[in-house]
Design a protein around this motif. Structure first.
Motif, short mmCIF file in Angstrom:
data_model
loop_
_atom_site.label_atom_id
_atom_site.label_comp_id
_atom_site.label_asym_id
_atom_site.label_seq_id
_atom_site.Cartn_x
_atom_site.Cartn_y
_atom_site.Cartn_z
N GLU A 181 4.52 2.79 4.33
CA GLU A 181 4.89 1.50 3.79
C GLU A 181 5.03 1.62 2.27
O GLU A 181 4.15 2.15 1.60
N THR A 182 6.15 1.14 1.73
CA THR A 182 6.44 1.34 0.31
C THR A 182 6.17 0.11 -0.54
O THR A 182 6.52 0.09 -1.72
N ASP A 183 5.56 -0.92 0.02
CA ASP A 183 5.21 -2.12 -0.73
C ASP A 183 3.97 -1.82 -1.58
O ASP A 183 2.84 -1.85 -1.09
N ASP A 184 4.17 -1.53 -2.86
CA ASP A 184 3.06 -1.13 -3.72
C ASP A 184 2.11 -2.28 -4.04
O ASP A 184 1.00 -2.05 -4.53
N GLU A 185 2.52 -3.51 -3.78
CA GLU A 185 1.61 -4.62 -4.00
C GLU A 185 0.57 -4.70 -2.88
O GLU A 185 -0.62 -4.93 -3.12
N ALA A 186 1.03 -4.50 -1.65
CA ALA A 186 0.11 -4.58 -0.50
C ALA A 186 -0.71 -3.31 -0.36
O ALA A 186 -1.93 -3.37 -0.15
N ARG A 187 -0.07 -2.16 -0.44
CA ARG A 187 -0.75 -0.87 -0.26
C ARG A 187 -0.24 0.12 -1.30
O ARG A 187 0.60 0.97 -1.02
N PRO A 188 -0.74 0.06 -2.53
CA PRO A 188 -0.24 0.95 -3.58
C PRO A 188 -0.64 2.40 -3.34
O PRO A 188 -1.74 2.68 -2.85
N GLY A 189 0.26 3.32 -3.67
CA GLY A 189 -0.07 4.74 -3.65
C GLY A 189 -0.35 5.33 -2.29
O GLY A 189 -1.13 6.28 -2.17
N LEU A 190 0.29 4.81 -1.23
CA LEU A 190 0.02 5.31 0.10
C LEU A 190 0.39 6.78 0.26
O LEU A 190 -0.30 7.55 0.94
N GLY A 191 1.51 7.18 -0.34
CA GLY A 191 1.93 8.58 -0.24
C GLY A 191 0.89 9.52 -0.80
O GLY A 191 0.59 10.57 -0.22
N THR A 192 0.32 9.14 -1.94
CA THR A 192 -0.75 9.94 -2.54
C THR A 192 -1.98 9.94 -1.65
O THR A 192 -2.64 10.98 -1.47
N TYR A 193 -2.31 8.79 -1.08
CA TYR A 193 -3.48 8.71 -0.22
C TYR A 193 -3.36 9.61 1.00
O TYR A 193 -4.34 10.24 1.42
N LEU A 194 -2.16 9.70 1.59
CA LEU A 194 -1.97 10.56 2.75
C LEU A 194 -2.29 12.02 2.41
O LEU A 194 -2.90 12.75 3.20
#
Length: 265
Positions: A181-194
């Protein structure tokens, strides 16, 4: 009797425009992963810079450029910095499931949303459900899909917000392709978290490395990989510690797309 090992045949793709460096021409060398020794072959090739795409292992083989460099995180020595620790706390409520490499409609919907936001007009923009199934399910080695979901409610699974096609290699985890998910307001930095979660998983499983594919010198899209230290790069003298020069901050991970290796010369 032990089955006789057959040395693989290697092929080369026809040259084409480089997707990372303007004006450059790319070429790849590849071989088929098949038969009873596919896992061992993939492990061996992974240690010398190859990546997997479906039933094929490939690596760059450009005539006049060596900008693409294989990199891997040293998982057991990794210590997250302050911003990474904050990100891990931010997403600690996500529920993580390790699944067999079978595709779902929910995964495909998330992939389409991710490609539209991060790679519009890219090589995978026209991917349909059959193409996606081929990418995930056509694997001759130990592969899994790691899903990241919002917390479940009343026993119902939460929304899928991230997924990663991950290969299990003898010495580490190889992140073949991730989408989120690329919505940085709802879930920022998901790519980094993975990536952070894969490093944690590797260390807890006693594995040494997380393979991140290629770092491309001169391409801002690949600079995010240097945020995960200690990092090693593959060079003429083998794997060595690597810290890239500081770059301008980027919005987040924008990974390489798995190639379609159908043309040979």
């Amino acid at each position: 009797m032990t089955a006789q090992f057959r040395f693989p045949r290697f092929f080369v793709t026809t040259p084409g425009p480089c997707p990372y460096l303007p004006g450059k021409i790319e070429r790849k060398v590849f071989t088929e992963l098949s038969g009873p020794n596919a896992t061992e072959l993939n492990d061996a090739l992974g240690r010398i810079g190859f990546r997997r795409s479906q039933g094929v292992a490939y690596r760059p083989s450009c005539v006049d450029c060596q900008a693409c460099v294989s990199v891997r995180v040293v998982a057991r020595e990794f210590r997250p910095n302050a911003s990474q620790r904050k990100l891990m706390r931010r997403h600690a409520d996500l529920e993580i499931n390790v699944c067999e490499p079978w595709t779902t409609e929910e995964q495909f919907t998330l992939l389409r949303s991710y490609l539209k936001a991060r790679h519009p007009g890219g090589g995978m923009a026209e991917m349909d459900e059959l193409d996606f199934a081929d990418m995930v399910e056509q694997t001759p080695i130990r592969t899994q899909v790691v899903e990241y979901r919002e917390p479940s409610v009343d026993g119902r699974p939460g929304k899928l917000v991230g997924a990663c096609l991950t290969d299990n290699q003898n010495d580490g985890l190889s992140m073949v392709y991730s989408f989120f998910e690329t919505d940085d307001e709802a879930r920022p930095g998901l790519g980094t978290y993975l990536i952070l979660d894969h490093i944690r998983r590797a260390a807890q499983g006693g594995l040494s490395f997380v393979y991140l594919g290629y770092w491309v010198e001169g391409s801002s899209r690949m600079q995010y990989k240097t945020r995960f230290q200690p990092l090693e790069r593959l060079g003429p003298n083998g794997w060595q510690r690597f810290e890239a020069p500081p770059q301008q901050p980027q919005a987040g991970p924008q990974q390489a797309l798995p190639p379609k290796l159908t043309q040979i010369v």
